[in-house]
Design an enzyme around this catalytic site. Sequence first.
Site, PDB file in Angstrom:
ATOM      1  N   GLY A 178      39.923  45.702  39.231  1.00  0.00           N
ATOM      2  CA  GLY A 178      39.246  44.212  39.771  1.00  0.00           C
ATOM      3  C   GLY A 178      39.600  44.243  41.404  1.00  0.00           C
ATOM      4  O   GLY A 178      40.377  44.833  41.963  1.00  0.00           O
TER       5      GLY A 178
ATOM      6  N   ASP B 217      39.491  38.769  40.156  1.00  0.00           N
ATOM      7  CA  ASP B 217      40.763  38.024  40.186  1.00  0.00           C
ATOM      8  C   ASP B 217      40.867  36.883  40.866  1.00  0.00           C
ATOM      9  O   ASP B 217      41.030  36.736  41.924  1.00  0.00           O
ATOM     10  CB  ASP B 217      41.953  38.957  40.096  1.00  0.00           C
ATOM     11  CG  ASP B 217      43.264  38.179  39.634  1.00  0.00           C
ATOM     12  OD1 ASP B 217      43.554  38.108  38.313  1.00  0.00           O
ATOM     13  OD2 ASP B 217      44.029  37.591  40.535  1.00  0.00           O
TER      14      ASP B 217
ATOM     15  N   TYR C 253      44.048  29.675  44.587  1.00  0.00           N
ATOM     16  CA  TYR C 253      43.773  30.127  45.712  1.00  0.00           C
ATOM     17  C   TYR C 253      42.869  29.437  46.669  1.00  0.00           C
ATOM     18  O   TYR C 253      42.304  29.543  47.770  1.00  0.00           O
ATOM     19  CB  TYR C 253      43.111  31.568  45.492  1.00  0.00           C
ATOM     20  CG  TYR C 253      43.816  32.314  44.853  1.00  0.00           C
ATOM     21  CD1 TYR C 253      45.331  32.374  44.751  1.00  0.00           C
ATOM     22  CD2 TYR C 253      43.232  33.395  43.727  1.00  0.00           C
ATOM     23  CE1 TYR C 253      46.090  33.328  43.926  1.00  0.00           C
ATOM     24  CE2 TYR C 253      44.202  34.378  43.245  1.00  0.00           C
ATOM     25  CZ  TYR C 253      45.454  34.060  43.019  1.00  0.00           C
ATOM     26  OH  TYR C 253      46.533  34.991  42.361  1.00  0.00           O
TER      27      TYR C 253
ATOM     28  N   LYS D  21      43.403  31.094  36.748  1.00  0.00           N
ATOM     29  CA  LYS D  21      44.913  30.926  36.242  1.00  0.00           C
ATOM     30  C   LYS D  21      45.341  29.338  36.479  1.00  0.00           C
ATOM     31  O   LYS D  21      44.789  28.514  37.201  1.00  0.00           O
ATOM     32  CB  LYS D  21      45.931  31.538  37.240  1.00  0.00           C
ATOM     33  CG  LYS D  21      45.474  33.110  37.348  1.00  0.00           C
ATOM     34  CD  LYS D  21      46.364  33.933  38.167  1.00  0.00           C
ATOM     35  CE  LYS D  21      46.042  35.184  38.449  1.00  0.00           C
ATOM     36  NZ  LYS D  21      45.181  35.245  39.612  1.00  0.00           N
TER      37      LYS D  21
ATOM     38  N   HIS E 238      49.738  30.680  35.195  1.00  0.00           N
ATOM     39  CA  HIS E 238      49.844  31.388  36.558  1.00  0.00           C
ATOM     40  C   HIS E 238      51.510  31.835  36.700  1.00  0.00           C
ATOM     41  O   HIS E 238      51.839  32.945  37.387  1.00  0.00           O
ATOM     42  CB  HIS E 238      49.388  30.578  37.641  1.00  0.00           C
ATOM     43  CG  HIS E 238      49.242  31.332  39.008  1.00  0.00           C
ATOM     44  ND1 HIS E 238      48.139  30.911  39.857  1.00  0.00           N
ATOM     45  CD2 HIS E 238      49.587  32.452  39.406  1.00  0.00           C
ATOM     46  CE1 HIS E 238      48.252  31.894  40.825  1.00  0.00           C
ATOM     47  NE2 HIS E 238      49.186  32.626  40.675  1.00  0.00           N
TER      48      HIS E 238
ATOM     49  N   TYR F 221      49.722  42.848  40.291  1.00  0.00           N
ATOM     50  CA  TYR F 221      49.187  42.157  41.267  1.00  0.00           C
ATOM     51  C   TYR F 221      49.889  42.874  42.669  1.00  0.00           C
ATOM     52  O   TYR F 221      50.744  43.624  42.544  1.00  0.00           O
ATOM     53  CB  TYR F 221      49.193  40.707  41.296  1.00  0.00           C
ATOM     54  CG  TYR F 221      50.538  39.903  41.281  1.00  0.00           C
ATOM     55  CD1 TYR F 221      51.297  39.964  42.330  1.00  0.00           C
ATOM     56  CD2 TYR F 221      51.012  39.219  40.107  1.00  0.00           C
ATOM     57  CE1 TYR F 221      52.355  39.382  42.533  1.00  0.00           C
ATOM     58  CE2 TYR F 221      52.136  38.608  40.186  1.00  0.00           C
ATOM     59  CZ  TYR F 221      52.800  38.437  41.496  1.00  0.00           C
ATOM     60  OH  TYR F 221      54.027  37.839  41.380  1.00  0.00           O
TER      61      TYR F 221
HETATM   62  P1  NDP Z   1      47.550  43.619  47.828  1.00  0.00           P
HETATM   63  O1  NDP Z   1      48.328  44.594  47.365  1.00  0.00           O
HETATM   64  O2  NDP Z   1      46.321  43.726  47.224  1.00  0.00           O
HETATM   65  O3  NDP Z   1      47.036  43.775  49.229  1.00  0.00           O
HETATM   66  C1  NDP Z   1      45.935  43.137  50.083  1.00  0.00           C
HETATM   67  C2  NDP Z   1      46.140  43.429  51.531  1.00  0.00           C
HETATM   68  O4  NDP Z   1      45.794  44.786  51.652  1.00  0.00           O
HETATM   69  C3  NDP Z   1      44.985  42.589  52.288  1.00  0.00           C
HETATM   70  O5  NDP Z   1      45.694  42.224  53.420  1.00  0.00           O
HETATM   71  C4  NDP Z   1      44.024  43.816  52.581  1.00  0.00           C
HETATM   72  O6  NDP Z   1      43.274  43.513  53.895  1.00  0.00           O
HETATM   73  C5  NDP Z   1      44.700  44.894  52.635  1.00  0.00           C
HETATM   74  N1  NDP Z   1      43.991  46.307  52.117  1.00  0.00           N
HETATM   75  C6  NDP Z   1      43.061  46.182  50.917  1.00  0.00           C
HETATM   76  N2  NDP Z   1      42.914  47.473  50.786  1.00  0.00           N
HETATM   77  C7  NDP Z   1      43.396  48.329  51.828  1.00  0.00           C
HETATM   78  C8  NDP Z   1      43.239  49.597  52.024  1.00  0.00           C
HETATM   79  N3  NDP Z   1      42.632  50.400  51.342  1.00  0.00           N
HETATM   80  N4  NDP Z   1      44.157  50.149  53.059  1.00  0.00           N
HETATM   81  C9  NDP Z   1      45.083  49.171  53.815  1.00  0.00           C
HETATM   82  N5  NDP Z   1      45.093  47.891  53.466  1.00  0.00           N
HETATM   83  C10 NDP Z   1      44.361  47.460  52.725  1.00  0.00           C
HETATM   84  O7  NDP Z   1      47.872  42.161  47.894  1.00  0.00           O
HETATM   85  P2  NDP Z   1      47.471  40.800  47.063  1.00  0.00           P
HETATM   86  O8  NDP Z   1      48.955  39.809  47.222  1.00  0.00           O
HETATM   87  O9  NDP Z   1      46.405  40.336  47.555  1.00  0.00           O
HETATM   88  O10 NDP Z   1      47.220  41.035  45.667  1.00  0.00           O
HETATM   89  C11 NDP Z   1      46.017  41.405  44.994  1.00  0.00           C
HETATM   90  C12 NDP Z   1      45.400  40.192  44.258  1.00  0.00           C
HETATM   91  O11 NDP Z   1      46.616  39.972  43.167  1.00  0.00           O
HETATM   92  C13 NDP Z   1      45.447  38.854  44.831  1.00  0.00           C
HETATM   93  O12 NDP Z   1      44.158  38.822  45.807  1.00  0.00           O
HETATM   94  C14 NDP Z   1      45.478  37.961  43.584  1.00  0.00           C
HETATM   95  O13 NDP Z   1      43.984  37.876  43.140  1.00  0.00           O
HETATM   96  C15 NDP Z   1      46.383  38.435  42.857  1.00  0.00           C
HETATM   97  N6  NDP Z   1      47.815  37.941  42.856  1.00  0.00           N
HETATM   98  C16 NDP Z   1      48.160  37.392  41.828  1.00  0.00           C
HETATM   99  C17 NDP Z   1      49.418  36.770  41.785  1.00  0.00           C
HETATM  100  C18 NDP Z   1      50.078  36.054  40.688  1.00  0.00           C
HETATM  101  O14 NDP Z   1      51.042  35.211  40.833  1.00  0.00           O
HETATM  102  N7  NDP Z   1      49.521  36.202  39.389  1.00  0.00           N
HETATM  103  C19 NDP Z   1      50.473  36.633  42.961  1.00  0.00           C
HETATM  104  C20 NDP Z   1      49.722  37.597  44.032  1.00  0.00           C
HETATM  105  C21 NDP Z   1      48.306  38.110  43.802  1.00  0.00           C
HETATM  106  P3  NDP Z   1      41.632  43.402  54.008  1.00  0.00           P
HETATM  107  O15 NDP Z   1      41.312  42.407  53.318  1.00  0.00           O
HETATM  108  O16 NDP Z   1      41.616  43.320  55.565  1.00  0.00           O
HETATM  109  O17 NDP Z   1      41.165  44.751  53.530  1.00  0.00           O
END
Ligand code: NDP
Length: 326
Positions: A22, A52, A57, A86, A119, A219
């Site tokens: 996702g 997601d 958010y 969530k 959440h 996540y």
């Molecule tokens: P991630 O581990 O998905 O990392 C996201 C970061 O990685 C962004 O800064 C993005 O930058 C960068 N990135 C993406 N693809 C690449 C790549 N191929 N190479 C290098 N860098 C990359 O962290 P998140 O914390 O955002 O987690 C993902 C999702 O999980 C969230 O967006 C959310 O939907 C969910 N989540 C849920 C939580 C909960 O409590 N249930 C808590 C935290 C997150 P760029 O956009 O510039 O590519």
Amino acid sequence: MSEVTEQQCLPLSDGNRIPILGLGTSAPDQPDKGVTVKAVKTGIEIGYRHLDGAFMYGNEDEVGEAIRAKIADGTVKREDIFYTSKLWMTYLSPARVRAGLETTLKSLKLDYVDLYLMHWPMGLKPSEKELFPADASGKLLQDNVDICATWAAMESCKDAGLVRSIGVSNFNRSQLEMILKMPKLKYKPVCNQVECHPYLNQNKLLKYCKSKNIVLVGYSPLGKPQNPNLCDLSDPILLNDLELKKIGEKHHKTPAQIVLRYQVQRGVVVIPKSFNPERMKQNTEIFDFQLTDEEVKAIDGLNRNWRYIPMKQFVDHPKYPFHDEY
Ligand code: NDP
């Protein structure tokens, strides 16, 4: 990835299916209006069918706008999209659950969400204005809500047709057990969405969830690569790990693709966030290679039980989930 094929979905215990990959939509570093709309539209064009999101958010209006635009232009139908939202901490009291979901649906301008998660198991005092209500001294106003009562209210939302599947997020094993042991349980949580990546591989929680037919959604699967505005720069950088680079070189894949492949291969749903079209696409290119057993073992060996999101401001909350081992 032109579309999500059957093999790229996992069955849920209620008969529905969840795409194993996702697109995360939490983007606190990109508050400008329009950024999320553009990114989600691009994501759907690239082939993401699972999105997601969350009330927390603050961009569900934009996610909804993008989904509706891609339905209107014929790229997808509503039933092709799997949208997760969530229930935020200030909405855990049972009487507020439906209102929390309806706020989300109103923002999205959609009739239902595919998956609705609690959440966090930790409640905060009801508030319409603040995500983190606090007293004058800055102390968070906790609310020790009975999570089983919250769950029963979520079950009613499923019965009302406002959500197709219900699950939880950031629950530890004993909190999952509390729900599973509810005397009048109608629906089991279909999933537990938790932080999961090679530095926190959640092997024990994954094994437990699998034994109960609960899907684990991971996540921050990329280890939340450092953003100076959001992260502690002393945190270890997962994607710089030499072992991941070495394995990636063998497969002509990036460390990001290796950690995503690692998860789908062990049956964990992943929701990497990227709003960059190239990285969004790169993160989908994980279904054309296989890690060997030795490589999976080497990645397992990187575990150090490291949390990028320890939620330390909640350690004294009675429902804080991370005191337990898992
Ligand atoms: P991630 O581990 O998905 O990392 C996201 C970061 O990685 C962004 O800064 C993005 O930058 C960068 N990135 C993406 N693809 C690449 C790549 N191929 N190479 C290098 N860098 C990359 O962290 P998140 O914390 O955002 O987690 C993902 C999702 O999980 C969230 O967006 C959310 O939907 C969910 N989540 C849920 C939580 C909960 O409590 N249930 C808590 C935290 C997150 P760029 O956009 O510039 O590519």
